[in-house]
Design a protein around this motif. Sequence first.
Motif, PDB file in Angstrom:
ATOM      1  N   ARG A  27       6.691   7.548   3.495  1.00  0.00           N
ATOM      2  CA  ARG A  27       7.036   6.976   2.192  1.00  0.00           C
ATOM      3  C   ARG A  27       6.487   5.564   2.036  1.00  0.00           C
ATOM      4  O   ARG A  27       5.992   5.200   0.974  1.00  0.00           O
ATOM      5  CB  ARG A  27       8.549   6.986   1.984  1.00  0.00           C
ATOM      6  N   ARG A  28       6.602   4.769   3.094  1.00  0.00           N
ATOM      7  CA  ARG A  28       6.092   3.404   3.019  1.00  0.00           C
ATOM      8  C   ARG A  28       4.569   3.417   2.860  1.00  0.00           C
ATOM      9  O   ARG A  28       4.017   2.651   2.055  1.00  0.00           O
ATOM     10  CB  ARG A  28       6.508   2.594   4.244  1.00  0.00           C
ATOM     11  N   ALA A  29       3.885   4.297   3.579  1.00  0.00           N
ATOM     12  CA  ALA A  29       2.432   4.414   3.436  1.00  0.00           C
ATOM     13  C   ALA A  29       2.069   4.791   2.003  1.00  0.00           C
ATOM     14  O   ALA A  29       1.132   4.227   1.425  1.00  0.00           O
ATOM     15  CB  ALA A  29       1.876   5.437   4.422  1.00  0.00           C
ATOM     16  N   HIS A  30       2.812   5.711   1.421  1.00  0.00           N
ATOM     17  CA  HIS A  30       2.553   6.114   0.043  1.00  0.00           C
ATOM     18  C   HIS A  30       2.754   4.926  -0.905  1.00  0.00           C
ATOM     19  O   HIS A  30       1.933   4.702  -1.810  1.00  0.00           O
ATOM     20  CB  HIS A  30       3.456   7.279  -0.364  1.00  0.00           C
ATOM     21  N   CYS A  31       3.816   4.179  -0.703  1.00  0.00           N
ATOM     22  CA  CYS A  31       4.056   2.990  -1.539  1.00  0.00           C
ATOM     23  C   CYS A  31       2.907   2.000  -1.403  1.00  0.00           C
ATOM     24  O   CYS A  31       2.418   1.467  -2.404  1.00  0.00           O
ATOM     25  CB  CYS A  31       5.365   2.307  -1.149  1.00  0.00           C
ATOM     26  N   TYR A  32       2.495   1.748  -0.186  1.00  0.00           N
ATOM     27  CA  TYR A  32       1.383   0.824   0.036  1.00  0.00           C
ATOM     28  C   TYR A  32       0.121   1.308  -0.685  1.00  0.00           C
ATOM     29  O   TYR A  32      -0.612   0.505  -1.269  1.00  0.00           O
ATOM     30  CB  TYR A  32       1.093   0.661   1.527  1.00  0.00           C
ATOM     31  N   LYS A  33      -0.133   2.619  -0.633  1.00  0.00           N
ATOM     32  CA  LYS A  33      -1.327   3.148  -1.301  1.00  0.00           C
ATOM     33  C   LYS A  33      -1.258   2.907  -2.801  1.00  0.00           C
ATOM     34  O   LYS A  33      -2.253   2.529  -3.411  1.00  0.00           O
ATOM     35  CB  LYS A  33      -1.509   4.636  -1.011  1.00  0.00           C
ATOM     36  N   THR A  34      -0.091   3.113  -3.408  1.00  0.00           N
ATOM     37  CA  THR A  34       0.032   2.910  -4.851  1.00  0.00           C
ATOM     38  C   THR A  34      -0.101   1.442  -5.224  1.00  0.00           C
ATOM     39  O   THR A  34      -0.410   1.118  -6.365  1.00  0.00           O
ATOM     40  CB  THR A  34       1.368   3.456  -5.401  1.00  0.00           C
TER      41      THR A  34
END
Length: 70
Positions: A27-34
């Motif tokens: 989830r954190r990786a996804h947030c960082y990507k966005t």
Amino acid sequence: GQQASALNDANYVLQKLDIQNAKALFRRAHCYKTMNKWEEAMADLQVLLKENPSDEIKKDISHCLKNVVE
């Protein structure tokens, strides 16, 4: 907004409860990507890859790397 809240939740889990929590790392990786924080996303994905080597995670890392280089 929603991404900041999700990022805060993931950070809480990873810092206070379980540093290797796969769901929180993803989830954190996804947030960082966005947020276009490609290097941070890649770091979390590399931790995930060690625990769970999958093609999906490898593709995510490649995507992040491509954006870091550009």
